[in-house]
Every structure is written in structure tokens, then in C-alpha cells.
Design an enzyme around this catalytic site. Structure first.
Site, PDB file in Angstrom:
ATOM      1  N   GLY A 294      -8.605  -7.123   5.322  1.00 23.91           N
ATOM      2  CA  GLY A 294      -8.378  -6.591   4.064  1.00 23.91           C
ATOM      3  C   GLY A 294      -7.331  -5.373   4.282  1.00 23.91           C
ATOM      4  O   GLY A 294      -7.043  -4.779   3.107  1.00 23.91           O
ATOM      5  N   CYS A 295      -7.073  -4.876   5.520  1.00 24.36           N
ATOM      6  CA  CYS A 295      -6.524  -3.578   5.368  1.00 24.36           C
ATOM      7  C   CYS A 295      -5.347  -3.545   6.755  1.00 24.36           C
ATOM      8  O   CYS A 295      -5.771  -3.851   7.644  1.00 24.36           O
ATOM      9  CB  CYS A 295      -7.664  -2.426   6.030  1.00 24.36           C
ATOM     10  SG  CYS A 295      -6.977  -0.759   6.238  1.00 24.36           S
ATOM     11  N   GLY A 296      -4.427  -3.303   6.153  1.00 20.90           N
ATOM     12  CA  GLY A 296      -3.042  -3.183   7.165  1.00 20.90           C
ATOM     13  C   GLY A 296      -3.057  -1.732   7.837  1.00 20.90           C
ATOM     14  O   GLY A 296      -1.965  -1.431   8.526  1.00 20.90           O
TER      15      GLY A 296
ATOM     16  N   CYS B 125      -5.891   0.288   8.853  1.00 20.27           N
ATOM     17  CA  CYS B 125      -7.098   0.758   9.594  1.00 20.27           C
ATOM     18  C   CYS B 125      -6.543   1.363  10.919  1.00 20.27           C
ATOM     19  O   CYS B 125      -6.086   0.408  11.676  1.00 20.27           O
ATOM     20  CB  CYS B 125      -8.192  -0.122   9.495  1.00 20.27           C
ATOM     21  SG  CYS B 125      -8.759  -0.539   8.004  1.00 20.27           S
TER      22      CYS B 125
END
Length: 272
Positions: A109-111, A113
Site C-alpha cells: 500500500g505504500c510507494g 516506505c
């Protein structure tokens, strides 16, 4: 070694009329390490297919390389617990690797991090200049057209897709992944590996438009991004700054335009 993209998994379905045992196809999710010249720069959770596309797309959109020509060798190495995409680059890229270094695992869900600097998270983007124009009807139907290119979604109902939309409204290719950023990276990598110009098409995505989706689209040189869901306010701001046409809520009957609407032929006087 080829890993399955979906696994048959037992479960218990509890409904109003009672409970019953079920078996569903669930998407596979594995850690994929991006290793440049022997140094791991990122670990992303991803679907284990189209890995060469994913690796090249990630390297391009995250600024590790400017062109696939800078990659001397790319090896996909499978391990019991995950996968490594091993890059060996041409000489002279040590400073680039240090500037873009990541050390943490990035969940689907995180680009962003693992980026250890605010400046890296909201990095300056190139400015897009393009005379490409699309008919409004093709933009409105873009996500419906993409549905025909989502076999893994049809099996699992749990993955995202990114597609290459031609000016005639047809989808030329698409990629799927459990992560929306990964799906877009896979598409961008596929285009780059085939020597195709991302500036001659629009990207279509089955997710919301976050900052990272704008960044990756602009870094690829694509002037139009079409999404089925909403953008964030910051994504709109960055799209405006970078010259990216941003269309959202494209669901068949219409869409919203939030940045650089001049590339969409709507017929509206205020969008000329």
C-alpha cells in the site's frame, strides 16, 4: 522457477443462512528485493510475475536508472522466502544509488516506505510537454476497457491493474499486481523494455491517485493519467506542476478532470 500468482486456499464462509467451508483463489504475495551492484536498495511486496518488467519499471520511476541501456545485466533469482532482482549497472552510477538508497521493506500500500528524506518523498519532477489529445468518450470508458485485461483480478478479486491506452480508446497492454504502484511499474517497465514511447499513450489505473502514482507516470514521460477512483489533493498539485493531465472517477458514463484538461476533447468552452 515459476511461482504461482494465485493459491487455492480453504476458508469458512459465514452468511445469514449459516456457515460453509469454501476454497478460494487468493493472490500470491512475495518479497521482491531490488539489488543494484550487490546492494539491496528496496524490498517490495509484489505479485510474482512479470518480474523483469517490474524491476526495470521500478528502477526507472525511482530514479536508479534513466534508461534500460544503463543496465548491463538483470537476473531474477528465486529463493525459498522471496525473489531478488539483481541489477548490474554501467559504471558511474554510485552517486545515484547513494542518493536514492532505501533500506526498509515497502508494503503493497505504500510507494514511499523506506525513503529517509522528506526531499526524496516529494522530489522535483520533470515538466511534461505533449500535444497528445484524447476523446472524452475514450477516457470515460478506459477503465471498462481495462477490465478485459485483468485475468488475475477475475480469479482473486484482490489485485490492481495498470493499462496502456491508445488514442483510439483500445488497451494495448496491461499488468497486474497486489500493489497499485507495482502494477504501474510493471507497465512502465514493459514499455521501456519494448522500446515504446510512453509519451504516445495514456495510463489507466484501477486505484486512487496518490502522489507516487503521479510521480511514476511523470517519470515515465506519460502525459495523461486516468483513474477509476479519486486523487489526493497533493497528487493534483503535483500533476498541475508537472504538466500531467489527471482524470479521475472514470467509470463509463464520465469522469472528473483535475489538472491540464486541454489534452481531453470534451467540447466544454472552459476546457479549450
Amino acid at each position: 522457477m515459476r511461482r504461482p500468482t494465485a493459491l487455492s486456499t480453504p476458508g469458512l464462509s459465514v452468511q445469514r443462512d449459516g456457515a460453509r467451508t469454501i476454497t478460494r483463489a487468493l493472490p500470491a504475495e512475495v518479497p521482491v528485493a531490488m539489488v543494484f551492484d550487490g546492494s539491496t536498495q528496496a524490498v517490495m511486496m509484489a505479485s510474482p510475475d512479470d518480474l523483469e518488467d517490474f524491476a526495470i519499471g521500478f528502477a526507472l520511476t525511482e530514479g536508479f536508472i534513466d534508461s534500460p541501456d544503463q543496465v548491463e545485466e538483470l537476473e531474477i533469482a528465486h529463493h525459498p522466502k522471496g525473489i531478488e532482482a539483481r541489477f548490474w549497472l554501467n559504471h558511474g552510477h554510485g552517486a545515484v544509488l547513494a542518493a536514492r538508497r532505501r533500506s526498509m521493506a515497502g508494503p503493497v500500500g505504500c510507494g514511499l516506505c523506506g525513503i529517509d528524506s522528506i526531499d526524496q518523498a516529494i522530489r522535483p519532477l520533470p515538466s511534461l510537454a505533449s500535444d497528445l489529445r484524447f476523446d472524452a468518450a475514450h477516457v470515460a470508458r478506459a477503465t471498462e476497457a481495462l477490465r478485459q485485461w485483468q485475468p488475475l483480478h477475475d480469479r482473486t478479486r484482490a489485485v490492481h491493474a495498470a493499462g496502456q491506452l491508445r488514442a483510439d480508446g483500445s488497451i494495448a497492454r496491461a499488468r497486474e499486481d497486489v500493489g497499485r504502484h507495482n502494477a504501474l511499474d510493471k507497465l512502465i517497465g514493459a514499455l521501456a523494455r519494448d522500446g515504446e514511447d510512453a509519451g504516445a499513450c495514456a495510463f489507466v489505473i484501477t486505484s486512487r491517485v496518490s502522489v507516487e502514482m503521479v510521480q511514476k507516470t511523470v517519470m515515465a514521460g506519460c502525459p495523461i493519467l486516468i483513474a477509476v477512483s479519486a486523487p489526493t489533493a497533493l497528487a493534483v498539485e503535483l500533476a498541475e506542476q508537472a504538466g500531467l493531465t489527471l482524470a479521475a472517477f472514470a467509470r463509463g458514463s464520465g469522469f472528473d478532470l483535475y489538472a491540464h484538461p486541454h489534452r481531453i476533447k470534451t467540447g466544454a468552452a472552459d476546457v479549450a
